[in-house]
Design a protein around this motif. Structure first.
Motif, short mmCIF file in Angstrom:
data_model
loop_
_atom_site.label_atom_id
_atom_site.label_comp_id
_atom_site.label_asym_id
_atom_site.label_seq_id
_atom_site.Cartn_x
_atom_site.Cartn_y
_atom_site.Cartn_z
N UNK A 125 -21.01 3.00 -48.45
CA UNK A 125 -21.55 4.37 -48.54
C UNK A 125 -22.89 4.40 -49.26
N UNK A 126 -23.11 3.42 -50.12
CA UNK A 126 -24.39 3.35 -50.86
C UNK A 126 -25.49 2.71 -50.03
N UNK A 127 -25.13 2.28 -48.83
CA UNK A 127 -26.14 1.67 -47.95
C UNK A 127 -26.20 0.16 -48.05
N UNK A 128 -25.38 -0.43 -48.88
CA UNK A 128 -25.38 -1.88 -49.02
C UNK A 128 -24.47 -2.55 -48.00
N UNK A 129 -24.42 -3.87 -48.05
CA UNK A 129 -23.55 -4.65 -47.17
C UNK A 129 -22.42 -5.25 -48.01
N UNK A 130 -21.25 -5.30 -47.45
CA UNK A 130 -20.13 -5.92 -48.16
C UNK A 130 -19.29 -6.70 -47.17
N UNK A 131 -18.81 -7.84 -47.61
CA UNK A 131 -17.93 -8.64 -46.76
C UNK A 131 -16.48 -8.45 -47.22
N UNK A 132 -15.65 -8.01 -46.30
CA UNK A 132 -14.24 -7.80 -46.62
C UNK A 132 -13.49 -9.06 -46.19
N UNK A 133 -12.92 -9.75 -47.16
CA UNK A 133 -12.19 -10.99 -46.86
C UNK A 133 -10.74 -10.66 -46.52
N UNK A 134 -10.23 -11.28 -45.48
CA UNK A 134 -8.79 -11.24 -45.18
C UNK A 134 -8.41 -12.44 -44.34
N UNK A 135 -7.18 -12.51 -43.96
CA UNK A 135 -6.70 -13.66 -43.20
C UNK A 135 -5.19 -13.57 -43.05
N UNK A 136 -4.53 -14.71 -42.87
CA UNK A 136 -3.05 -14.69 -42.75
C UNK A 136 -2.40 -14.51 -44.12
N UNK A 137 -2.60 -13.32 -44.70
CA UNK A 137 -2.19 -13.10 -46.09
C UNK A 137 -0.68 -12.87 -46.22
N UNK A 138 -0.13 -12.00 -45.35
CA UNK A 138 1.27 -11.58 -45.52
C UNK A 138 2.23 -12.77 -45.49
N UNK A 139 2.02 -13.69 -44.56
CA UNK A 139 2.95 -14.83 -44.45
C UNK A 139 2.84 -15.73 -45.68
N UNK A 140 1.61 -15.89 -46.18
CA UNK A 140 1.45 -16.72 -47.38
C UNK A 140 2.02 -16.02 -48.60
N UNK A 141 1.89 -14.69 -48.59
CA UNK A 141 2.39 -13.91 -49.73
C UNK A 141 3.91 -14.09 -49.87
N UNK A 142 4.60 -14.07 -48.73
CA UNK A 142 6.06 -14.14 -48.76
C UNK A 142 6.53 -15.45 -49.39
N UNK A 143 6.01 -16.56 -48.91
CA UNK A 143 6.49 -17.85 -49.46
C UNK A 143 5.92 -18.09 -50.85
N UNK A 144 4.73 -17.54 -51.09
CA UNK A 144 4.14 -17.66 -52.44
C UNK A 144 5.11 -17.14 -53.50
N UNK A 145 5.74 -16.01 -53.20
CA UNK A 145 6.62 -15.38 -54.19
C UNK A 145 8.03 -15.96 -54.15
N UNK A 146 8.55 -16.13 -52.95
CA UNK A 146 9.92 -16.62 -52.81
C UNK A 146 10.08 -18.03 -53.39
N UNK A 147 9.03 -18.83 -53.22
CA UNK A 147 9.11 -20.23 -53.65
C UNK A 147 8.86 -20.38 -55.14
N UNK A 148 8.57 -19.28 -55.83
CA UNK A 148 8.11 -19.30 -57.22
C UNK A 148 6.91 -20.23 -57.37
N UNK A 149 6.12 -20.25 -56.32
CA UNK A 149 4.93 -21.10 -56.30
C UNK A 149 3.75 -20.32 -56.88
N UNK A 150 3.46 -19.18 -56.25
CA UNK A 150 2.51 -18.24 -56.86
C UNK A 150 1.05 -18.38 -56.49
N UNK A 151 0.71 -19.33 -55.63
CA UNK A 151 -0.70 -19.51 -55.27
C UNK A 151 -1.16 -18.44 -54.30
N UNK A 152 -2.12 -17.64 -54.70
CA UNK A 152 -2.54 -16.50 -53.89
C UNK A 152 -3.57 -16.85 -52.83
N UNK A 153 -3.63 -16.01 -51.78
CA UNK A 153 -4.67 -16.16 -50.77
C UNK A 153 -6.02 -15.80 -51.39
N UNK A 154 -6.00 -14.80 -52.27
CA UNK A 154 -7.23 -14.36 -52.94
C UNK A 154 -7.24 -14.85 -54.38
#
Lengths: 49, 575
Positions: free
Chosen positions: B211-240
């Motif tokens: 809205x301020x007229x600048x450029x921004x890059x929105x990062x995303x990817x296969x987040x949901x699937x990594x999120x599930x095993x990240x938490x269930x495995x008590x591993x915890x490594x985030x996509x972001x």
């Protein structure tokens, strides 16, 4: 050493050697635990042989 | 803290407790090779995997063979993950064209995810390709979790079996755990996360005009699937890099509650499986009760301290009370949508377990809260703990506790009918001492060497806490970071890798040795002189041993860090 063409290649080789070395130490530790668990008589026999 | 925060804690506890029995019963059937819905669905795939790999699931292994298979499997996984990171520039699914990750960083990440630690010296969205995240990091999250669970299963078999040398088949245990326990829950959790707004895509990052007229890059990817095993495995490594504080990983208060629930789910269920497999269900509940008491102490302490806010802010006249327009308390480093309640619960759960996922920056917690988070990890992951590792660490403490109790009354100690003798105690103490040795030894080294000191961002006790937290997290295979420490340097990447390796494999090996030693013993019948291990007396004794053996080892270090910082803060000195 002709395969090691850059610093990166040397680092990769070192990393893999580190992995293998670390697991070799862990395996030796398992052997040590086995020896600690052996009954004293079996341990003595093993040393004598 | 607001009543909504406490209500959230209660809902969390009730939800986890409700899942304990059904999950424990289900896992017992899975590891016994019994019929389940998912076995009927995926049994052909399990059989195919055995045929391709030449594994006969009916052939069981001694503890040494089991340990050998585990170490060999983890070595291959570590090398494969290292290779993926180093070659990601040439591999597919790299829409951002990330180059190869640095060698020391790749080494650290490979050890981190194979050992179920998930210490991240990198920001996922700026460093790792989708392929590395999916085929490397997520796969290792599955396999490292399964590794921890099968070690716990092997130890339980040691207690349950009599006069045998075999403790199971590592390959079939791993396959069944991955296919029938981890995969179904992850698929369900992924769908839930997508429904709540977590992205699941292979597209390139999105460039947008702000809205301020600048450029921004929105990062995303296969987040949901990594999120599930990240938490269930008590591993915890985030996509972001921001982990579960990022709105794409943890968009709502509801997902926050689901995430903490997933972290505790399997660890709590394993206690019930333990009771079922040994034929003594009350023993499983006794262990869970001991875990629950420690969890309650930590959660209440952190929530209270964070809700009180910072006395230095109060001295400046800042209003830190909880009211209709503000969360109140110490909100530095916390997401407004989670507040004190959601952040305190998440921080406690993630350090009780070996998860390491974060929804708030632990560096910004009050000094005493930071101390509690460190103490949770220093207790050797016994408060539900990592999947599998929590239970086997708790059982090690139970062995030590029963041994001390036996000495006190002059009887040969027994646990679940197995005589606890010098062999088991030696192995248990080896496993319990490697973690503090790695933590304190490497912290001391980092505090005196220039590359170690160069990494800290704060002076005084807070700087010391940054180093102590990092090595505590690594050796406890937790993976959460205190922030403030620049750990992506060759010194920290290598020394933290060493801490993670020792904290994982030099604990697992003696645990398997205990399993083998116990399996070979007879089960003695219960007599009038047998100490009951499913009552309040034993729970209290077990807690005492955990605090004395596990906690006091670290007390001097905690005194130099968070405790000193707390008292200095009271006198107006901040770091």
């Amino acid at each position: 050493m002709f395969l090691l063409r850059s610093e990166g290649d040397v680092a990769d080789l070192l990393a893999i050697l580190l992995f293998v070395g670390a697991f070799a130490v862990a395996a030796s530790f398992a052997q040590l635990c086995r020896r600690l668990l052996e009954p004293p008589a079996a341990r003595k026999e093993s040393i004598e042989s | 803290m607001s009543w909504q925060g406490w209500l959230q804690d209660i809902i969390f506890v009730v939800a986890v407790l409700a899942a304990v029995k059904p999950l424990g019963g289900y896992m017992e059937r899975v590891f016994a090779g019994g019929p389940t819905f998912f076995k009927r669905l995926l049994g052909w795939f399990e059989a195919l995997l055995y045929r391709l790999s030449g594994v006969d699931p009916g052939v069981e292994q001694s503890w040494l063979e089991y340990a050998g298979s585990l170490l060999a499997f983890n070595l291959v996984g570590m090398v494969a993950l290292y290779g993926l990171q180093r070659l990601q520039g040439m591999l597919p699914l790299n829409p951002q064209h990330f180059p190869a990750m640095a060698a020391d960083l790749s080494l650290n990440t490979a050890v981190s995810f194979t050992s179920n630690t998930s210490w991240q010296s990198y920001g996922g969205e700026t460093t790792a390709s989708n392929f590395t995240q999916m085929a490397g990091i997520s796969v290792q999250s599955f396999l490292s979790a399964a590794t921890g669970i099968v070690v716990a299963v092997a130890l339980i078999r040691g207690f349950a079996r009599r006069s045998v040398t075999e403790i199971g088949n590592f390959w079939s245990d791993m396959t069944r755990c991955s296919l029938y326990v981890l995969l179904p829950i992850c698929v369900a959790a992924t769908i839930l996360f997508v429904w709540e707004g977590v992205p699941e895509t292979l597209s390139a990052f999105q460039a947008v005009d702000t809205l301020e007229g600048g450029k921004q890059t929105i990062a995303y990817g296969p987040v949901a699937s990594q999120e599930a095993i990240k938490l269930l495995s008590s591993d915890g490594g985030g996509f972001f890099n921001a982990n579960s504080a990022h709105p794409f990983e943890n968009p709502t208060a509801f997902t926050n509650l689901i995430e903490v629930g997933l972290i505790f789910l399997i660890g709590a269920g394993l206690t019930n499986m333990f009771g079922r497999m040994t034929g003594r269900p009350r023993e499983g509940w006794a262990l869970l009760a001991a875990m629950g008491i420690l969890f309650a102490c930590g959660t209440i302490a952190v929530s209270r301290v964070e809700a009180q806010g910072n006395p230095a802010m109060a001295a400046l006249g800042v209003n830190q009370t909880t009211n209709a327009t503000q969360a109140g308390g110490n909100m530095e480093g916390k997401e407004v949508r989670f507040g004190i309640g959601g952040s305190s619960l998440f921080a406690t759960v993630t350090t009780d377990s070996s998860s390491g996922a974060v929804d708030a920056m632990h560096d910004s917690f009050m000094p005493l809260s930071g101390g509690v988070l460190m103490a949770n990890m220093m207790l050797d992951e016994v408060i539900v703990g990592g999947v599998g590792s929590g239970l086997f660490s708790m059982l090690l403490f139970a062995i030590v506790a029963i041994f001390i109790a036996g000495l006190m009354v002059g009887r040969t100690p027994e646990y679940l009918g197995k005589k606890i003798e010098a062999d088991e105690v030696k192995m248990a103490m080896l496993a319990l001492l490697f973690v503090p040795a790695a933590t304190l030894g490497l912290t001391a080294v980092a505090c005196v060497l220039a590359p170690g000191i160069a990494g800290i961002s704060n002076a005084g006790p807070h700087g010391f806490s940054e180093i102590l937290y990092a090595y505590t997290s690594a050796a406890a295979t937790n993976g959460s970071a205190f922030a403030g420490l620049d750990a992506n340097t060759p010194f920290y990447n290598l020394t933290l890798s060493l801490a993670m390796f020792v904290g994982r494999y030099f604990v697992i090996v003696p645990v398997l040795a205990v399993a083998g030693s116990l399996a070979a013993k007879r089960i003695a019948p219960t007599s009038r002189g047998t100490l009951p291990t499913d009552g309040l007396l034993f729970i209290g004794f077990l807690l005492g041993v955990i605090v004395l053996v596990g906690g006091l080892t670290f007390f001097p270090a905690l005194s130099l860090g968070p405790i000193a910082e707390h008292f200095l803060m009271q006198s107006g000195r901040l770091y």
